[in-house]
Design a protein around this motif. Sequence first.
Motif, PDB file in Angstrom:
ATOM      1  N   GLN A 356       1.563  10.745   1.370  1.00 42.16           N
ATOM      2  CA  GLN A 356       2.177  10.093   1.693  1.00 42.16           C
ATOM      3  C   GLN A 356       2.286   9.100   1.158  1.00 42.16           C
ATOM      4  OE1 GLN A 356       5.615  10.626   4.454  1.00 42.16           O
ATOM      5  NE2 GLN A 356       6.943  11.712   2.758  1.00 42.16           N
ATOM      6  N   PRO A 357       1.453   8.782   2.192  1.00 46.66           N
ATOM      7  CA  PRO A 357       1.720   6.998   2.528  1.00 46.66           C
ATOM      8  C   PRO A 357       1.055   6.065   0.519  1.00 46.66           C
ATOM      9  CG  PRO A 357       1.513   7.657   4.911  1.00 46.66           C
ATOM     10  CD  PRO A 357       1.442   9.157   3.354  1.00 46.66           C
ATOM     11  N   ALA A 358       0.020   7.187   0.596  1.00 42.33           N
ATOM     12  CA  ALA A 358      -0.509   6.125  -0.633  1.00 42.33           C
ATOM     13  C   ALA A 358       0.210   6.573  -1.496  1.00 42.33           C
ATOM     14  CB  ALA A 358      -1.937   6.642  -0.464  1.00 42.33           C
ATOM     15  N   ARG A 359       1.049   8.206  -1.604  1.00 40.95           N
ATOM     16  CA  ARG A 359       1.592   7.963  -3.384  1.00 40.95           C
ATOM     17  C   ARG A 359       3.151   6.571  -3.559  1.00 40.95           C
ATOM     18  NH1 ARG A 359       7.074   8.772  -3.439  1.00 40.95           N
ATOM     19  NH2 ARG A 359       6.660  10.225  -1.742  1.00 40.95           N
ATOM     20  N   ILE A 360       3.303   6.978  -1.295  1.00 41.04           N
ATOM     21  CA  ILE A 360       4.816   5.722  -2.004  1.00 41.04           C
ATOM     22  C   ILE A 360       4.605   4.166  -2.242  1.00 41.04           C
ATOM     23  CG2 ILE A 360       6.185   4.789  -0.105  1.00 41.04           C
ATOM     24  CD1 ILE A 360       6.156   7.360   1.520  1.00 41.04           C
ATOM     25  N   VAL A 361       3.304   3.591  -1.465  1.00 36.56           N
ATOM     26  CA  VAL A 361       2.777   2.439  -2.178  1.00 36.56           C
ATOM     27  C   VAL A 361       2.443   3.147  -3.443  1.00 36.56           C
ATOM     28  CG1 VAL A 361       0.583   2.337  -1.191  1.00 36.56           C
ATOM     29  CG2 VAL A 361       1.266   0.612  -1.484  1.00 36.56           C
ATOM     30  N   ALA A 362       1.735   3.845  -4.155  1.00 36.02           N
ATOM     31  CA  ALA A 362       1.145   3.574  -5.727  1.00 36.02           C
ATOM     32  C   ALA A 362       2.369   3.676  -6.852  1.00 36.02           C
ATOM     33  CB  ALA A 362       0.218   4.705  -5.834  1.00 36.02           C
ATOM     34  N   ASP A 363       3.860   4.292  -6.371  1.00 34.53           N
ATOM     35  CA  ASP A 363       5.113   4.427  -6.718  1.00 34.53           C
ATOM     36  C   ASP A 363       5.227   2.053  -7.137  1.00 34.53           C
ATOM     37  OD1 ASP A 363       4.774   6.893  -7.357  1.00 34.53           O
ATOM     38  OD2 ASP A 363       6.200   7.475  -5.558  1.00 34.53           O
ATOM     39  N   ALA A 364       4.890   1.976  -5.849  1.00 31.75           N
ATOM     40  CA  ALA A 364       5.737   0.225  -5.449  1.00 31.75           C
ATOM     41  C   ALA A 364       4.673  -0.767  -6.130  1.00 31.75           C
ATOM     42  CB  ALA A 364       5.724   0.163  -4.354  1.00 31.75           C
ATOM     43  N   LEU A 365       3.507  -0.476  -6.752  1.00 30.65           N
ATOM     44  CA  LEU A 365       2.419  -0.655  -7.460  1.00 30.65           C
ATOM     45  C   LEU A 365       2.528  -0.677  -8.700  1.00 30.65           C
ATOM     46  CD1 LEU A 365      -0.540  -0.109  -5.081  1.00 30.65           C
ATOM     47  CD2 LEU A 365       0.378  -2.204  -5.592  1.00 30.65           C
ATOM     48  N   PHE A 366       3.203   0.802  -9.334  1.00 32.94           N
ATOM     49  CA  PHE A 366       3.406   0.503 -10.318  1.00 32.94           C
ATOM     50  C   PHE A 366       4.270  -0.203 -10.981  1.00 32.94           C
ATOM     51  CE2 PHE A 366       5.413   2.734 -13.835  1.00 32.94           C
ATOM     52  CZ  PHE A 366       4.530   3.588 -14.849  1.00 32.94           C
ATOM     53  N   GLY A 367       5.294  -0.111 -10.172  1.00 28.44           N
ATOM     54  CA  GLY A 367       6.469  -1.010 -10.923  1.00 28.44           C
ATOM     55  C   GLY A 367       6.101  -2.706 -10.893  1.00 28.44           C
ATOM     56  N   ARG A 379      -4.695   8.838  -6.824  1.00 29.02           N
ATOM     57  CA  ARG A 379      -6.278   9.556  -6.535  1.00 29.02           C
ATOM     58  C   ARG A 379      -6.239   9.317  -4.595  1.00 29.02           C
ATOM     59  NH1 ARG A 379      -8.911   5.966 -10.891  1.00 29.02           N
ATOM     60  NH2 ARG A 379      -9.096   7.693 -12.832  1.00 29.02           N
ATOM     61  N   LEU A 380      -5.705   8.558  -4.186  1.00 28.85           N
ATOM     62  CA  LEU A 380      -5.791   8.557  -2.859  1.00 28.85           C
ATOM     63  C   LEU A 380      -5.035   9.453  -2.196  1.00 28.85           C
ATOM     64  CD1 LEU A 380      -7.316   7.746   0.187  1.00 28.85           C
ATOM     65  CD2 LEU A 380      -6.024   5.975  -0.361  1.00 28.85           C
ATOM     66  N   ALA A 381      -3.717   9.779  -2.366  1.00 32.68           N
ATOM     67  CA  ALA A 381      -2.879  10.646  -2.510  1.00 32.68           C
ATOM     68  C   ALA A 381      -3.252  12.258  -2.764  1.00 32.68           C
ATOM     69  CB  ALA A 381      -1.764   9.971  -3.066  1.00 32.68           C
ATOM     70  N   LEU A 382      -3.991  12.506  -4.326  1.00 37.71           N
ATOM     71  CA  LEU A 382      -4.804  13.448  -4.236  1.00 37.71           C
ATOM     72  C   LEU A 382      -5.761  14.481  -3.323  1.00 37.71           C
ATOM     73  CD1 LEU A 382      -4.188  13.101  -8.814  1.00 37.71           C
ATOM     74  CD2 LEU A 382      -2.723  14.904  -7.093  1.00 37.71           C
ATOM     75  N   SER A 383      -6.199  12.839  -2.710  1.00 39.67           N
ATOM     76  CA  SER A 383      -7.614  13.325  -1.941  1.00 39.67           C
ATOM     77  C   SER A 383      -7.254  14.023  -0.430  1.00 39.67           C
ATOM     78  CB  SER A 383      -8.102  12.239  -1.777  1.00 39.67           C
ATOM     79  OG  SER A 383      -7.732  11.491  -1.749  1.00 39.67           O
ATOM     80  N   GLY A 385      -3.809  14.899   0.546  1.00 40.53           N
ATOM     81  CA  GLY A 385      -2.926  16.591  -0.101  1.00 40.53           C
ATOM     82  C   GLY A 385      -1.702  16.202   0.884  1.00 40.53           C
ATOM     83  N   GLY A 386      -0.987  17.276   0.722  1.00 44.70           N
ATOM     84  CA  GLY A 386       0.313  17.175   1.644  1.00 44.70           C
ATOM     85  C   GLY A 386       1.261  16.827   0.353  1.00 44.70           C
ATOM     86  N   GLU A 387       1.410  16.038  -0.983  1.00 44.94           N
ATOM     87  CA  GLU A 387       2.059  15.890  -1.782  1.00 44.94           C
ATOM     88  C   GLU A 387       1.664  16.165  -3.472  1.00 44.94           C
ATOM     89  OE1 GLU A 387       4.199  12.702  -1.965  1.00 44.94           O
ATOM     90  OE2 GLU A 387       3.558  13.355  -0.357  1.00 44.94           O
ATOM     91  N   ASP A 388       2.663  16.513  -3.935  1.00 43.06           N
ATOM     92  CA  ASP A 388       2.980  17.594  -4.966  1.00 43.06           C
ATOM     93  C   ASP A 388       2.207  16.659  -6.092  1.00 43.06           C
ATOM     94  OD1 ASP A 388       3.781  18.894  -7.929  1.00 43.06           O
ATOM     95  OD2 ASP A 388       5.649  18.530  -7.574  1.00 43.06           O
ATOM     96  N   ALA A 389       0.756  17.285  -6.498  1.00 49.36           N
ATOM     97  CA  ALA A 389      -0.331  17.187  -7.248  1.00 49.36           C
ATOM     98  C   ALA A 389       0.311  16.728  -8.567  1.00 49.36           C
ATOM     99  CB  ALA A 389      -1.941  18.266  -6.839  1.00 49.36           C
ATOM    100  N   ASN A 390       0.672  17.773  -9.237  1.00 54.19           N
ATOM    101  CA  ASN A 390       1.776  17.797 -10.714  1.00 54.19           C
ATOM    102  C   ASN A 390       2.904  16.443 -10.533  1.00 54.19           C
ATOM    103  OD1 ASN A 390       0.899  20.214 -11.830  1.00 54.19           O
ATOM    104  ND2 ASN A 390       2.137  21.352 -10.621  1.00 54.19           N
TER     105      ASN A 390
END
Length: 436
Positions: A356-367, A379-383, A385-390
Amino acid sequence: MKVSKVALAAATVLGGSALVGTPALAQQQNQAQQNQQGQAQQPRLNLSRAEQAALNPLIQANAAAAAARQQGQTPDWAAVRALLPAAEAAARSNDAKYLLARVQLEVALGADDLAGQERALAALLANPSTPAAFAETLRSAQNNILNQRAEAAFRANDFATAERIYVQLQQANPNDQRIINNLALVRARMGNTEGALEPVLAQIRTAEAAGQRAAESLYQRAWRVPYAANQRPQALEALRRLLAAYPTPANWQLALDVVREGGGSDVGLLLDTFRLARVANAVRANEYLPFAASLDQAGLPGETKAVIDAGIAAGVLQASNGDVSRLLGVANRRIAEDRAGLAGQMAQARSASRGQPARIVADALFGYQRYAEAAEMYRLALSKGGEDANLVNTRLGATLALAGQRAEAEAALRAVTGPRAELASLWLAWLASRPA
């Protein structure tokens, strides 16, 4: 006996008649008659004496009836019909049958006899004595009658008859898009989705095989038919073909609307459709503010400001507007702190046990358009786990697409399944539209 076609045109006086619902026929016949009368050398019709004896009274009676009609008087079609049996019995040659059918057509027109018109038209079109130029006028008239019959059958919910007639018309006029669309509509009403699509897709395939694109209406029909039948995969595939051929903002908006409809109440999916709309230059004027509000609620001040700035630049948002001013003020206050904390968030994400922390910061970096770092975090969020892979793969694919990493983006987007697969397929369509 040899009868001049000039004499025929003057005798039968067909120029003033018109099929029911086909006013163009009268003009075409008038022009054909003028062309015939203006030519010095005319082909001649050969009639036997018996044919001449039977046809002359018929032609004279027909000419009198036609002249009366042109003068606003009541034509004596009964007198013409009374002479038809003798002429029909005597007519043996193609030339005689041609003259006979011309008069039969005139009588049927005068009586508004649609079935009689059809019989006369069929006889004329099958007759080798019918001039080629006139045959084109006759085919147009025949098509108009068939269209009338098909439309009447459709209105009466007699779809089987309507389909049969439209198939006949489509075979005779393979490139007529109106007929193709009508045939598709009838088959769709019959529940035959595959059959409804067949003539439409055939036209599209033919055009694309020639390195061209079919008419936009065909691509529109190709997605609407399965969509109406609740066949979403087929509809989305057709929408992608529409976007490949006609990547207009309106078509992108249409495709994204279909995806949003399938997403239900998924707020994250709605946000991601807005992102693709922005990339495809397909954000509607009334969508900028909801888009910015969604980003604000997601805690993404950098992207919130970017969307508001884009709306102001496009002239669809006013900085003085209360909601716009509030969102922009909040974003401006948060951006500096948000940017400053990104490095620390990335470090924490690397050491976290969950994704989750990786996905959250990735969203900010995308912006902030820091796509390389955003891709690393997704990619780190996928590796971890715990997040919606889709969800993560959708955003990873979008990030890589915008970073110009086409192959990697396609791999991520093709890994998306479930409801988000539709949005991923549109990102793939956008990628396919980019230069290699």
